[in-house]
Design a protein around this motif. Structure first.
Motif, PDB file in Angstrom:
ATOM      1  N   THR A 165       1.031  -1.111  -0.084  1.00 18.58           N
ATOM      2  CA  THR A 165      -0.012   0.056  -0.129  1.00 18.58           C
ATOM      3  C   THR A 165       0.793   1.171   0.043  1.00 18.58           C
ATOM      4  O   THR A 165       0.705   2.366  -0.699  1.00 18.58           O
TER       5      THR A 165
ATOM      6  N   ARG B  60       2.691  15.935   1.841  1.00 24.18           N
ATOM      7  CA  ARG B  60       3.000  16.675   0.871  1.00 24.18           C
ATOM      8  C   ARG B  60       3.778  17.729   1.075  1.00 24.18           C
ATOM      9  O   ARG B  60       3.222  18.574   1.917  1.00 24.18           O
TER      10      ARG B  60
ATOM     11  N   THR C 242      -1.273   9.412  14.549  1.00 23.89           N
ATOM     12  CA  THR C 242      -1.504  10.333  13.435  1.00 23.89           C
ATOM     13  C   THR C 242      -1.836  11.823  13.929  1.00 23.89           C
ATOM     14  O   THR C 242      -1.120  12.609  13.048  1.00 23.89           O
TER      15      THR C 242
ATOM     16  N   ARG D  12       1.730   4.266  -3.653  1.00 29.41           N
ATOM     17  CA  ARG D  12       1.464   5.495  -3.494  1.00 29.41           C
ATOM     18  C   ARG D  12       2.853   6.250  -4.039  1.00 29.41           C
ATOM     19  O   ARG D  12       3.036   7.449  -4.054  1.00 29.41           O
TER      20      ARG D  12
ATOM     21  N   HIS E 192       0.347  14.920  12.376  1.00 29.16           N
ATOM     22  CA  HIS E 192      -0.076  16.089  11.663  1.00 29.16           C
ATOM     23  C   HIS E 192       0.256  17.303  12.056  1.00 29.16           C
ATOM     24  O   HIS E 192       0.511  18.292  11.412  1.00 29.16           O
TER      25      HIS E 192
ATOM     26  N   GLU F 108      -2.189  14.561   3.629  1.00 28.19           N
ATOM     27  CA  GLU F 108      -2.993  14.429   2.271  1.00 28.19           C
ATOM     28  C   GLU F 108      -3.715  13.250   2.414  1.00 28.19           C
ATOM     29  O   GLU F 108      -4.552  13.109   1.909  1.00 28.19           O
ATOM     30  N   ASP F 109      -3.298  11.950   3.247  1.00 25.36           N
ATOM     31  CA  ASP F 109      -4.098  10.906   3.234  1.00 25.36           C
ATOM     32  C   ASP F 109      -3.365  10.025   4.542  1.00 25.36           C
ATOM     33  O   ASP F 109      -2.425  10.229   4.906  1.00 25.36           O
ATOM     34  N   THR F 110      -4.524   9.153   4.818  1.00 22.32           N
ATOM     35  CA  THR F 110      -4.150   8.228   6.056  1.00 22.32           C
ATOM     36  C   THR F 110      -4.761   6.889   5.783  1.00 22.32           C
ATOM     37  O   THR F 110      -6.090   7.049   5.033  1.00 22.32           O
ATOM     38  N   TRP F 111      -4.129   6.057   6.230  1.00 24.36           N
ATOM     39  CA  TRP F 111      -4.839   4.648   5.594  1.00 24.36           C
ATOM     40  C   TRP F 111      -4.131   3.356   6.614  1.00 24.36           C
ATOM     41  O   TRP F 111      -3.105   3.756   7.334  1.00 24.36           O
TER      42      TRP F 111
ATOM     43  N   THR G 200       0.543   7.587   6.956  1.00 21.36           N
ATOM     44  CA  THR G 200       0.056   8.916   6.628  1.00 21.36           C
ATOM     45  C   THR G 200       0.695   9.399   5.649  1.00 21.36           C
ATOM     46  O   THR G 200       2.168   9.146   5.449  1.00 21.36           O
TER      47      THR G 200
END
Length: 227
Positions: free
Chosen positions: A55, A217, A188, A59, A192, A203-206, A214
């Motif tokens: 994953t 950018r 997280t 990215r 941030h 920009e994104d977390t998963w 995380t």
């Protein structure tokens, strides 16, 4: 959790960490005073990239710098994805294993001079490497100087909402300890907060297989100082 800052390289170049890398397995622990302990997943580090790693690799964009590459599973996989990549690690055994896997790696700290600073499209801080040096703000500012404006930083974070600064050491099952060094653990929300103060935008977390990530950018233009 595979590399360290310049001042702490001894912790990552001596037993028990080097011994565990040579064996390809643990048990190996990160410990601190007060009973704090974290089991290090040496077997996963020495294996091939797993589903959670994929994953992250999916990215990645353009050229990739893997900070604290360890035995090189991500650098090797990045080559299969067609990315130009470089792993850096202060541990000679880790760098050797990366090269044996067909990856390109240098024995360097992230705080050392590195090739083509300010041009990398993507940087990685995986396996707890956000803790390098024990000062996440200092680390993120350094990585911002390595990645191009608008570039990407992919970070593995702690699964819980923590913001810890610790003095830790490596320890194996026989009780052999490495040299203490500063470390940090951020979840997280804490990441941030630090990111926004150091030139990065979340920009994104998963999550995948109990691991949390995380994407940040790098700001294209310096943010104005608060007035």
């Amino acid at each position: 959790m595979r590399g360290q800052g310049r001042a702490d390289t001894g912790s990552w170049t001596e037993d028990p960490y080097t011994e565990a890398l040579g064996l390809g397995c643990g048990p190996l622990y990160l410990r601190a005073h007060g009973g704090w302990s974290l089991t290090l997943d040496v077997e996963r580090w020495c294996a091939v990239a797993d589903a959670a790693d994929l994953t992250v690799l999916d990215r990645c964009q353009g050229t990739v710098l893997d900070i604290g590459c360890g035995p090189g599973r991500l650098v090797a996989a990045l080559g299969e994805y067609g990315h130009t990549s470089l792993g850096i690690d202060v541990n000679a055994a880790a760098v050797s294993r990366t090269v044996l896997r067909g990856g390109r790696a240098l024995r360097r700290s992230v705080f050392d001079p590195l090739p083509t600073p300010g041009t990398w499209d993507t940087a990685l801080l995986i396996d707890g490497n956000l803790g390098i040096g024990g000062d996440p703000a200092l680390l993120l500012r350094r990585v911002a100087r390595l990645v191009r404006p608008g570039g990407l930083l992919l970070v593995e974070v702690a699964g819980e909402d923590v913001d810890e600064r610790l003095q830790v050491w490596m320890e194996n099952a026989r009780g052999t300890r490495g040299t203490p060094f500063p470390w940090a653990r951020l979840g997280t929300p804490a990441l941030h907060r630090v990111a926004r103060a150091t030139g990065w935008s979340p920009e994104d977390t998963w999550s995948k297989d109990t691991r949390d990530f995380t994407a940040l950018r790098r700001d294209r233009f310096p943010r104005p100082a608060p007035g």
